[in-house]
Each structure stands twice: as structure tokens, then as C-alpha cells.
Design an enzyme around this catalytic site. Structure first.
Site, PDB file in Angstrom:
ATOM      1  CB  CYS A 111     -56.505 -87.299  12.173  1.00 55.64           C
ATOM      2  SG  CYS A 111     -58.526 -87.647  12.577  1.00 55.64           S
ATOM      3  CG  HIS A 167     -55.900 -83.306  13.550  1.00 51.73           C
ATOM      4  ND1 HIS A 167     -56.287 -83.150  12.154  1.00 51.73           N
ATOM      5  CD2 HIS A 167     -56.583 -83.883  13.870  1.00 51.73           C
ATOM      6  CE1 HIS A 167     -57.508 -84.176  12.282  1.00 51.73           C
ATOM      7  NE2 HIS A 167     -57.878 -84.576  13.195  1.00 51.73           N
ATOM      8  CG  ASN A 174     -61.253 -84.097  12.650  1.00 50.75           C
ATOM      9  OD1 ASN A 174     -60.577 -84.392  11.715  1.00 50.75           O
ATOM     10  ND2 ASN A 174     -61.156 -84.624  13.800  1.00 50.75           N
TER      11      ASN A 174
HETATM   12  N1  COA Z   1     -75.160 -83.641  21.340  1.00 52.29           N
HETATM   13  C1  COA Z   1     -75.710 -84.274  22.690  1.00 52.29           C
HETATM   14  N2  COA Z   1     -74.365 -85.184  23.120  1.00 52.29           N
HETATM   15  C2  COA Z   1     -74.133 -85.699  22.983  1.00 52.29           C
HETATM   16  C3  COA Z   1     -73.392 -85.756  21.888  1.00 52.29           C
HETATM   17  C4  COA Z   1     -74.118 -84.666  20.813  1.00 52.29           C
HETATM   18  N3  COA Z   1     -73.686 -84.902  19.196  1.00 52.29           N
HETATM   19  N4  COA Z   1     -72.590 -87.338  21.539  1.00 52.29           N
HETATM   20  C5  COA Z   1     -72.315 -87.302  22.545  1.00 52.29           C
HETATM   21  N5  COA Z   1     -73.276 -86.625  23.608  1.00 52.29           N
HETATM   22  C6  COA Z   1     -73.762 -87.372  25.620  1.00 52.29           C
HETATM   23  C7  COA Z   1     -73.274 -88.554  25.043  1.00 52.29           C
HETATM   24  O1  COA Z   1     -74.411 -89.449  24.924  1.00 52.29           O
HETATM   25  C8  COA Z   1     -73.545 -88.191  26.754  1.00 52.29           C
HETATM   26  O2  COA Z   1     -74.632 -88.923  27.476  1.00 52.29           O
HETATM   27  P1  COA Z   1     -75.370 -89.252  28.618  1.00 52.29           P
HETATM   28  O3  COA Z   1     -74.203 -88.596  29.788  1.00 52.29           O
HETATM   29  O4  COA Z   1     -76.659 -89.167  28.854  1.00 52.29           O
HETATM   30  O5  COA Z   1     -74.337 -90.288  28.762  1.00 52.29           O
HETATM   31  C9  COA Z   1     -73.075 -87.184  26.619  1.00 52.29           C
HETATM   32  O6  COA Z   1     -73.149 -86.499  26.227  1.00 52.29           O
HETATM   33  C10 COA Z   1     -71.243 -86.970  27.205  1.00 52.29           C
HETATM   34  O7  COA Z   1     -70.446 -87.719  26.093  1.00 52.29           O
HETATM   35  P2  COA Z   1     -69.116 -87.794  25.997  1.00 52.29           P
HETATM   36  O8  COA Z   1     -68.925 -88.758  24.859  1.00 52.29           O
HETATM   37  O9  COA Z   1     -68.533 -88.481  27.646  1.00 52.29           O
HETATM   38  O10 COA Z   1     -68.820 -86.881  25.613  1.00 52.29           O
HETATM   39  P3  COA Z   1     -67.316 -85.600  25.939  1.00 52.29           P
HETATM   40  O11 COA Z   1     -66.995 -85.115  27.035  1.00 52.29           O
HETATM   41  O12 COA Z   1     -66.088 -86.315  26.165  1.00 52.29           O
HETATM   42  O13 COA Z   1     -67.532 -84.958  24.506  1.00 52.29           O
HETATM   43  C11 COA Z   1     -65.888 -85.215  22.475  1.00 52.29           C
HETATM   44  C12 COA Z   1     -67.644 -86.293  23.276  1.00 52.29           C
HETATM   45  C13 COA Z   1     -66.404 -86.276  21.051  1.00 52.29           C
HETATM   46  C14 COA Z   1     -66.734 -84.233  21.673  1.00 52.29           C
HETATM   47  C15 COA Z   1     -65.233 -85.450  22.981  1.00 52.29           C
HETATM   48  O14 COA Z   1     -64.507 -86.855  23.753  1.00 52.29           O
HETATM   49  C16 COA Z   1     -64.144 -85.371  21.644  1.00 52.29           C
HETATM   50  O15 COA Z   1     -63.804 -84.286  21.454  1.00 52.29           O
HETATM   51  N6  COA Z   1     -63.472 -86.174  21.745  1.00 52.29           N
HETATM   52  C17 COA Z   1     -62.580 -86.290  20.988  1.00 52.29           C
HETATM   53  C18 COA Z   1     -62.326 -87.213  19.955  1.00 52.29           C
HETATM   54  C19 COA Z   1     -60.960 -86.550  18.235  1.00 52.29           C
HETATM   55  O16 COA Z   1     -60.827 -85.644  18.582  1.00 52.29           O
HETATM   56  N7  COA Z   1     -62.014 -87.289  17.689  1.00 52.29           N
HETATM   57  C20 COA Z   1     -60.976 -86.325  16.730  1.00 52.29           C
HETATM   58  C21 COA Z   1     -59.629 -87.598  16.841  1.00 52.29           C
HETATM   59  S1  COA Z   1     -58.451 -87.195  15.665  1.00 52.29           S
END
Ligand code: COA
Length: 348
Positions: free
Chosen positions: A114, A275, A305
């Protein structure tokens, strides 16, 4: 020493639009979950067989070169950032050189995910500053869709990423206080495995805690058993919450570093183009830095992204929409896998 300026910018996104609701055909997710957590509404996916990371880059590069008034023959160096190359090797730089019929110029591939575009821009900037090159094509392009898993087990990753490409032509400028004012590059590999794709890779067995498929074999190791493939061993891995926590610290830090280096404050920024990792990350950074909505450009809603392509795509759209005028102070900032983070301050 010359400063370098962006003489032309272009972008390309594939035609196929996949809304959040479209993804519910493949996995258990919902439009509401994706919008709330990421701000993403839709993304583009490349044509499975007709488009590659290189072909998309070619389209973006053509637009950038046309706007810069250059031809492929004028380009004297290529810097290509991607994490989704057409081949494991060689990199996409040489494929772009071939596809565009360029001279036998140098082609450098940058693998900083990224942060890739800002790293690539910084490398190109140094070559212009030393006077070594005069027309550098800097590209960020990604075809994520080919390596993503559209099953529920990978939904935290696959709802976030999209395909596309962006490119700029960098040239020297004689104007003072103009063009790229400074770039700032950082890394911390202590959490390298928190956002990674382990295969194919020399250390994959170690990190994955998977036994070597042929334990008696002393050499080789680039093999996955059918069971390992089935278990998702070759898929991208992301600890989303850990990435989020680190990103909201490093984005503001590297933006402030760029401003401090140039004796400027947040107020001086005309446009921050972060980004496009997650709209919530951008909004958090905006709030922390006290920036107004007019000072920050986001388009993750439409494209998801696109990793190394996200900044040049956003920069291009902002410029096309008339949000960047000559003399404006534009700040680019990135954070991603590695972890790596970077910024660039540009007087347009
Ligand atoms: N749809 C529905 N539920 C989903 C899901 C989806 N696409 N993806 C994950 N979940 C669920 C998980 O299974 C989890 O369920 P559980 O509580 O029953 O175990 C729940 O949602 C929470 O998961 P979690 O990973 O803790 O969610 P979050 O609030 O952290 O959101 C991201 C996940 C990925 C959106 C968030 O962490 C994020 O954006 N992180 C940064 C990622 C990023 O920027 N990456 C690129 C780097 S440059």
C-alpha cells in the site's frame, strides 16, 4: 539540483463493477457491514482473462503520458509498484516496457504494497534530482481479484480490495518551491506477518507452521499439497484490527513529519490524498489533524482498496475534478503491509 514535478497523471479502472450486494452472492456478508466498517460501496474487478496488472498499467500510463505531452520513446526510466504482478518473476516493469514499445530503459519493480506508490515516487524523485533521468514513468497497478478468495472464510480481506491502475510522468522543473518538496519513507518489519501472503515464498513453511510437503527432501519447497491449498495456505492473511491500530498512528505521524520538514502546518494543506485503506482510517486521521472535509480526498467508496494504485487513482480523480490547482499544497500519505508507511509533499 532539480526539483521534480508531476507533468501528467492518468488512471484506469476495469469496467466490471461489483457492489457490496453482489458479494453476498459468494459469501456471508452484507452491504451494511461493509459500509459501516470500511465505507466501501463498490469496487472494480478486472476481466478475468483479458486484463492483467500490466494491461491496466498501460492504460493509465497512456493517459499520464498524453497529459505530460510525452511519448513512450521519451520515457527514460520506469518504476512499477505492485503486489499483484503478472508473474512471480520477472516483474511488471519489463512487461510495461515491452507493451508500450519503449526504448531499452531501466525498469524497477517496487514491492511496498500500500505504500508502494509513494516509495516509487520517492525513488523517481531522487533520479530526477541527480539529473540522471528526465521523464520517469511511475506506476501503481493491482489485479487483486485473481488471488482473492470469495468464500466466507476470507471475507474480512476480500470485501476490501479492488483492481485498478494509476500512473504519473515525473519531470524536472526549474521553478523554485515547486513540485515534490520532500518524501519520507519508513518501515517496521516486526509485524510483517500480520498482513501478508506467504506463498510462494522461501520462508512460507516456517511462518505458516505447516510441515514441508516432502520432509525428506533437502532442497526445494515451493510446493503446496492439495490439502494446504484447500486450507487456504496460499491466500492473503490480514489481522484487520492490528492493521487499523497501527495505521491510525503512522498516517498522522508521517504527515506531520512531511509538514515539519518543510516548516508548514496542517492548515497549509490544500489536499490530503491518503492511501484508500479504509474510510474510517481516513476520517480518523482527518479528525486528528483537524482537517476540513475540503482538505481530504477519498474515493474508496467506489473502488475499494487498490493498494499501490489507490493514491495515483485518487490523485488523478481529484485533479480531474478540479480539486487541485497550480500552487496547491498536496500531501500524499500511505500505510500498509510490512509494515511500511510513507508521505510526499507536493507543490502542484
Ligand atoms: N462481513 C460480515 N462480517 C464480517 C466480515 C464481512 N465482510 N468480515 C469479518 N466479519 C466478522 C468477523 O468474522 C467477526 O465476527 P465475530 O465477532 O463473530 O468473530 C466480526 O465481523 C468482527 O471482525 P473484526 O475483524 O474484528 O472486524 P473489524 O471491526 O476490525 O473490521 C476490518 C474488520 C478489516 C474492516 C478492519 O479491521 C479494518 O479495516 N482494518 C484495517 C484493514 C486495512 O486497512 N487493510 C489494508 C491495509 S493498507
Amino acid at each position: 539540483m532539480h526539483q521534480s514535478k508531476i507533468a501528467g497523471i492518468g488512471m484506469y479502472v476495469p469496467n466490471h463493477v461489483y457492489t457490496n450486494s453482489d458479494l453476498t452472492r459468494f459469501m456471508e456478508t452484507s452491504d451494511e457491514w461493509i459500509r459501516e466498517r470500511t465505507g466501501i460501496q463498490e469496487r472494480r474487478f478486472a476481466d478475468r482473462y483479458g486484463e492483467t496488472t500490466t494491461t491496466m498499467a498501460v492504460e493509465a500510463a497512456k493517459a499520464a503520458m498524453e497529459r505530460a505531452g510525452t511519448t513512450p520513446q521519451d520515457i527514460d526510466f520506469i518504476v512499477f509498484a505492485t503486489l499483484s504482478p503478472d508473474y512471480y518473476f520477472p516483474g511488471c516493469g519489463v512487461l510495461l516496457q515491452r507493451e508500450m514499445g519503449m526504448r531499452e530503459v531501466g525498469a524497477l519493480d517496487v514491492r511496498n504494497q500500500c505504500s508502494g506508490f509513494v516509495y516509487a515516487l520517492s525513488v523517481a524523485d531522487q533520479f530526477i534530482k541527480t539529473g540522471m533521468y528526465k521523464n520517469i514513468l511511475v506506476v501503481g497497478s493491482e489485479k487483486h481479484s485473481f488471488a482473492m478468495d470469495f468464500e466466507t472464510r476470507s471475507r474480512n480481506v476480500s470485501v476490501i480490495f479492488g483492481d485498478g491502475a494509476g500512473a504519473v510522468v515525473l519531470q524536472p522543473t526549474e521553478e523554485r518551491d515547486s513540485g515534490i518538496l520532500s518524501t519520507h519513507l519508513h518501515s517496521d518489519g516486526s509485524d510483517a506477518e500480520l498482513l501478508a501472503m506467504y506463498y510462494p515464498g522461501a520462508h512460507a513453511n516456517k511462518w505458516l507452521d505447516h510441515p514441508a510437503p516432502f520432509p525428506d527432501q533437502e532442497l526445494g519447497g515451493l510446493f503446496l499439497t492439495a490439502e494446504q491449498l484447500e486450507s487456504g495456505a496460499a491466500l492473503p492473511y490480514m489481522d484487520g484490527p492490528a492493521v487499523f491500530k497501527k495505521a491510525i498512528v503512522k498516517f498522522p505521524e508521517v504527515i506531520k513529519e512531511a509538514l515539519a520538514t518543510n516548516g508548514l502546518s496542517e492548515k497549509a494543506i490544500d489536499l490530503l490524498v491518503p492511501h484508500q485503506a479504509n474510510l474510517r482510517i481516513s476520517q480518523y486521521v482527518q479528525k486528528l489533524l483537524g482537517l476540513s472535509d475540503d482538505q481530504v480526498f477519498n474515493n474508496i467508496q467506489k473502488y475499494g482498496n487498490t493498494t499501490a494504485a489507490s493514491i495515483p487513482i485518487a490523485l488523478c480523480e481529484a485533479w480531474e475534478a478540479g480539486k487541485i490547482e497550480p500552487g496547491d499544497l498536496v500531501c500524499l500519505a500511505a500505510f500498509g503491509s510490512g509494515f511500511t508507511w510513507a508521505s510526499a509533499l507536493i507543490r502542484w
